[in-house]
Design an enzyme around this catalytic site. Structure first.
Site, PDB file in Angstrom:
ATOM      1  N   SER A  63      50.070  -2.811  21.823  1.00  0.00           N
ATOM      2  CA  SER A  63      49.164  -1.706  22.145  1.00  0.00           C
ATOM      3  C   SER A  63      47.823  -2.257  22.631  1.00  0.00           C
ATOM      4  CB  SER A  63      48.959  -0.793  20.936  1.00  0.00           C
ATOM      5  OG  SER A  63      48.431   0.468  21.331  1.00  0.00           O
ATOM      6  N   SER A 103      46.232   5.608  20.590  1.00  0.00           N
ATOM      7  CA  SER A 103      47.036   4.802  21.520  1.00  0.00           C
ATOM      8  C   SER A 103      48.268   5.515  22.047  1.00  0.00           C
ATOM      9  CB  SER A 103      47.440   3.481  20.861  1.00  0.00           C
ATOM     10  OG  SER A 103      46.349   2.586  20.858  1.00  0.00           O
ATOM     11  N   LYS A 156      48.530   5.584  25.777  1.00  0.00           N
ATOM     12  CA  LYS A 156      49.188   4.562  26.594  1.00  0.00           C
ATOM     13  C   LYS A 156      50.546   5.013  27.100  1.00  0.00           C
ATOM     14  CE  LYS A 156      46.770   0.660  24.440  1.00  0.00           C
ATOM     15  NZ  LYS A 156      46.086   1.245  23.276  1.00  0.00           N
ATOM     16  N   LYS A 162      55.973   5.291  20.464  1.00  0.00           N
ATOM     17  CA  LYS A 162      54.620   4.720  20.453  1.00  0.00           C
ATOM     18  C   LYS A 162      53.854   5.111  19.204  1.00  0.00           C
ATOM     19  CE  LYS A 162      51.423   2.283  22.453  1.00  0.00           C
ATOM     20  NZ  LYS A 162      50.919   1.911  21.117  1.00  0.00           N
TER      21      LYS A 162
END
Length: 411
Positions: A131, A71, A74, A233
């Protein structure tokens, strides 16, 4: 031969064949399976510690070894979203429609229904906290038309940032064996988000947001316990292990730490905290400004046929032309102005963009000529030769039609 003897011979032959097959499989197993004790696969363990201001790497281990972004992908989806907001092609309160493809994404997700809508700002917060994979696809389709087309834009933007080993195949980071990155590339992306999108970076500090009467909490638990940490993140798939790109500030000094391949979220978080502690104990390195890359001007006549590439927007104006009714729009504010309408991975695409923009502007582009400026690894499409007030009017017209544009003062 008696039946029992034939059966015994057949069994021995089958056993020998199975033993041979097993030996072949063991010899030919992929490299990632050979290093573990029982032959099982183990994610790549990699880390990097970087100064945000100078970009200097303070510590690194396996920083250029290919792994999976999960993720952390992202972050690039968000970067392209922030750039669209800066261009005016997206608005924070704009409602985006959820496609059937987006709604079909596996968790983590917001459980969006096909045909429902979500605002751009809600989508940003859903990516940062939950997420949400379904929301990542909603943004991808809004910006790229399709998730696969958006992934090509993501990869092109990565190359422009200097992320040399990263390939994006989707907007979420869900498993794809061709979607690869490195710890160094994720640190470069983190630094770009912090430095180029300071106005949007505050979103990464959010630990929760409200969605349809429910409070959605962030996966980034280290932020709550590490002093000065304000993003950015987390990520996890089985192939990558537990990933985290983090940034923290102490005494005005910002560091970036990226850890990939953690065995658990807790051990990953602890390692990021250790790296940041190590960095903050070291003295600050003097920032060395990057050498200015000379702009190589390539006119339309000198262009050659080249493969068309995905456009990459560079929407940071170097100056703002005065309004046409301002006293500043006199000869002292004059000179040659340009408008930049896009930045591309190939010269041919930039030439086409400049020509198309001139046609769209019509009489507003009278006296201006298409120009391509090669700088920073990109081909920047411009129309040049505007007076200051005309440059502002031309950009306003293009933006009103949904196209990116900003004015650049001539040298």
């Amino acid at each position: 031969m008696p039946l029992l003897a034939r059966a015994s011979t057949t069994l021995l032959s089958l056993t020998a064949f199975l033993a041979l097959l097993l030996s072949v499989l063991l010899v030919s197993q992929p490299a990632w399976a050979k290093g573990s004790r029982k032959g099982e696969w183990a994610p790549v363990a990699a880390e990097i510690l970087m100064e945000a201001e100078s970009g200097k790497v303070l510590r690194a281990r396996n920083a250029d070894t290919l792994t999976y972004p999960a993720s952390l992908t992202k972050m690039m989806t968000l970067m392209l979203t922030f750039e669209a907001l800066d261009r005016g092609t997206l608005r924070l309160n704009q409602r985006l429609v959820v496609s059937r493809h987006a709604a079909s994404m596996p968790p983590s997700r917001l459980w969006l229904s096909p045909g429902s809508t979500i605002t751009v700002e809600q989508a940003i917060l859903a990516l940062i906290t939950r997420s949400a994979n379904d929301v990542a696809v909603v943004l991808a389709e809004a910006l790229g038309g399709s998730e696969s087309a958006f992934a090509q834009k993501m990869t092109a933007r990565a190359r422009a940032l200097g992320m040399r080993r990263t390939v994006f195949r989707n907007a979420s980071g869900l498993p794809d064996r061709l979607q690869r990155t490195t710890a160094r590339d994720m640190a470069i992306l983190s630094r770009a988000l912090i430095r180029r999108h300071a106005g949007h970076y505050a979103y990464f500090q959010r630990r929760s947001f409200d969605w349809q009467g429910t409070t959605v909490h962030s996966h980034n638990r280290l932020m709550a316990r590490y002093p000065g940490m304000d993003g950015i993140k987390t990520g996890y798939i089985a192939a990558s292990g537990f990933n985290l790109a983090a940034s923290a500030v102490r005494d005005g000094r910002r560091l970036i730490a990226v850890v990939m391949g953690g065995r658990s979220a807790a051990t990953r978080d602890d390692r990021v905290a250790d790296l940041l502690d190590i960095g903050f104990k070291r003295p600050t390195s003097p920032a060395k400004p990057a050498p200015a890359a000379p702009d190589l001007v390539i006119t339309k006549r000198s262009s050659s046929a080249a493969e068309r590439s995905t456009a990459v927007s560079v929407a940071v104006p170097s100056a703002k032309p005065p309004a046409s009714n301002s006293s500043a729009s006199n000869s002292s504010a004059g000179g040659r102005w340009s408008i930049q309408v896009g930045a591309f991975a190939s010269r041919a695409a930039a030439v086409r963009s400049a020509g198309d923009s001139a046609k769209r502007l019509g009489a507003l582009a009278d006296g201006a000529s298409p120009e391509v400026v090669h700088s920073g690894g990109l081909y920047k499409a411009r129309l040049t030769g505007f007076p200051a007030e005309s440059a502002g009017a031309a950009c306003a017209a293009l933006k009103a039609a949904g196209h990116g544009c900003f004015a650049v003062r001539g040298q």
